[in-house]
Design a protein around this motif. Structure first.
Motif, PDB file in Angstrom:
ATOM      1  N   PRO A   1       0.833  -1.216   0.000  1.00  0.00           N
ATOM      2  CA  PRO A   1       0.000   0.000   0.000  1.00  0.00           C
ATOM      3  C   PRO A   1       0.861   1.257   0.000  1.00  0.00           C
ATOM      4  O   PRO A   1       1.883   1.322   0.695  1.00  0.00           O
ATOM      5  N   ALA A   2       0.444   2.255  -0.763  1.00  0.00           N
ATOM      6  CA  ALA A   2       1.193   3.509  -0.814  1.00  0.00           C
ATOM      7  C   ALA A   2       1.243   4.180   0.551  1.00  0.00           C
ATOM      8  O   ALA A   2       2.187   4.912   0.866  1.00  0.00           O
ATOM      9  N   SER A   3       0.233   3.911   1.385  1.00  0.00           N
ATOM     10  CA  SER A   3       0.177   4.533   2.709  1.00  0.00           C
ATOM     11  C   SER A   3       1.314   4.083   3.621  1.00  0.00           C
ATOM     12  O   SER A   3       1.566   4.699   4.660  1.00  0.00           O
ATOM     13  N   HIS A   4       2.017   3.027   3.224  1.00  0.00           N
ATOM     14  CA  HIS A   4       3.121   2.535   4.048  1.00  0.00           C
ATOM     15  C   HIS A   4       4.337   3.456   4.000  1.00  0.00           C
ATOM     16  O   HIS A   4       5.345   3.180   4.651  1.00  0.00           O
ATOM     17  N   TRP A   5       4.249   4.559   3.245  1.00  0.00           N
ATOM     18  CA  TRP A   5       5.370   5.501   3.220  1.00  0.00           C
ATOM     19  C   TRP A   5       5.655   6.031   4.621  1.00  0.00           C
ATOM     20  O   TRP A   5       6.795   6.397   4.938  1.00  0.00           O
ATOM     21  N   LYS A   6       4.634   6.044   5.467  1.00  0.00           N
ATOM     22  CA  LYS A   6       4.833   6.548   6.829  1.00  0.00           C
ATOM     23  C   LYS A   6       5.791   5.667   7.632  1.00  0.00           C
ATOM     24  O   LYS A   6       6.411   6.139   8.586  1.00  0.00           O
TER      25      LYS A   6
END
Length: 396
Positions: A102-107
């Motif tokens: 998921p792109a949200s895993h950048w965090k």
């Protein structure tokens, strides 16, 4: 004349300047702007010094990323520099998506205490990635800004600033008269590991250095060595010799297995010193020093090997066994330390040793090779003249 004018100026302080000049320092830009016509009208020559100015966020270029309405202004796009500050976060998200995450895993890379982002930049960009980026990240925090935000908040990055790298003693720029060589052009003459070793050894954090690849230098002396290959020769000559000597000797006398034995205390001490010095250099971002530390370890290993000469049949068996145990210990450490610099070659060493990824663990950096191989483990057979750190085809 200046003393007569100073009472008319906004509040300021007077400092000594260079030669016969003085400096007038104002607290605010508006005050400096009000002072300029007063100085000019009274015939006082001046020039405006550098200072921090408001950071521009938007522009009117149509092809930019659309910006939301700000203070009643709409139809604007983000200026390229503020956009470049969050672009690495976008790159991280895109890379994760390409890996099926998921792109949200950048965090997990930018907003967690378990990770640190290092940004390698030129010194002329320190303002943007230092002051401006940090201000943006701090401004996005909830509550009072802090340099140690809670989990989930953007964390300040580690800035590794570098001075300019010149090309053939001249400042090169894609928009200037002197163009730097493209990466694809350099790969026609050098391997990736060779280039990485050379660039890291230049010490750009301390000074500007000229990049002088011999194949691209029309003034190069045919009799002189290529300066780009100085560090590469350490890999393809000295380090290749160290690793191959260990393998060939085990194949000849120990059936391709690591001989039993304990590493000599002086070798343990020497290797641990190199590891700790290397770690300190890396923490200080002194990459040129880190490479030299490993080079010294490799050279010392080869000197010890030459003195013992364990490959010769005339060598005492006990001397041979101990020389191999000691050399494998130093080679094991040097391989791990050079892994960030020459990953292709060092991965090949690991492949022939037949050990797992735990070989690279920094938590196990002081352990000998015997801790990674089970009893009776046989190394992969090394053919004659096989290289771990290969030269570019154009260099053969």
């Amino acid at each position: 004349a200046l003393e007569a004018v100073r009472p008319k100026l906004p509040p300021h302080t007077l400092r000594e300047g260079q030669a016969q000049s003085v400096q007038l320092v104002f607290e605010r830009l508006e005050e400096m702007e009000r002072a300029r016509p007063i100085l000019g009208e009274n015939g006082i020559r001046y020039r405006v010094g550098k200072t921090l100015v408001p950071f521009r966020l938007t522009g009117n270029l149509e092809w930019g990323v659309p910006a939301p309405e700000i203070e009643g202004l709409e139809g604007l796009t983000f200026w390229v520099w503020p956009e470049s500050l969050w672009a690495p976060i976008s790159f991280t998200a895109t890379c994760l998506e390409q890996q099926g995450q998921p792109a949200s895993h950048w965090k997990e890379w930018w907003a967690t205490r378990d990770a640190t982002v290092y940004q390698f930049i030129g010194e002329d960009n320190v303002y943007f990635y230092g002051l401006a980026q940090m201000a943006i990240f701090l401004g996005m925090q909830e509550g009072r800004p802090t340099v140690d935000p809670p989990e989930g908040e953007l964390r300040l990055t580690r800035i590794v600033a570098n001075r300019h790298i010149l090309f053939l003693d001249k400042k090169a720029s894609s928009s200037g008269a002197v163009k730097p060589p493209l990466a694809k052009d350099l790969l026609d003459y050098y391997t990736v590991d060779q280039l990485r070793a050379h660039f890291l050894s230049l010490g750009l954090g301390e000074r500007s250095v000229s990049f002088r690849p011999k194949p691209l230098n029309p003034k190069a002396d045919p009799r002189e060595a290529d300066p780009v290959l100085k560090e590469a020769n350490l890999l393809s000559n000295a380090f290749n010799r160290a690793v191959r000597s260990c393998f060939y000797t085990t194949q000849k006398y120990f059936e391709g297995r690591l001989p039993e034995g304990t590493v000599s205390p002086d070798v343990v001490e020497r290797t641990e010193t190199a590891i700790l010095d290397y770690e300190e250099a890396m923490v200080r971002h002194e990459f040129h020093r880190a490479i030299e530390i490993v080079a010294e370890l490799i050279r010392e290993n080869n000197q010890r090997w030459t003195k013992a000469n364990p490959y010769k049949e005339e060598c005492d068996p006990e001397v041979r066994r101990l020389a191999l145990v000691d050399s494998f210990h130093m080679v094991r450490a040097a391989t791990v330390l050079m892994h960030p610099v020459a990953p292709e070659g060092t991965e090949k060493v690991r492949e022939y040793l037949g050990v797992g990824e735990e070989f690279w663990s920094w938590e196990r950096i002081f352990e000998p090779l015997s801790a990674f191989v089970p009893a009776g483990h046989t190394f992969k057979f090394l053919q004659p003249k096989e290289d771990f750190f290969e030269k570019h085809p154009s260099q053969k």
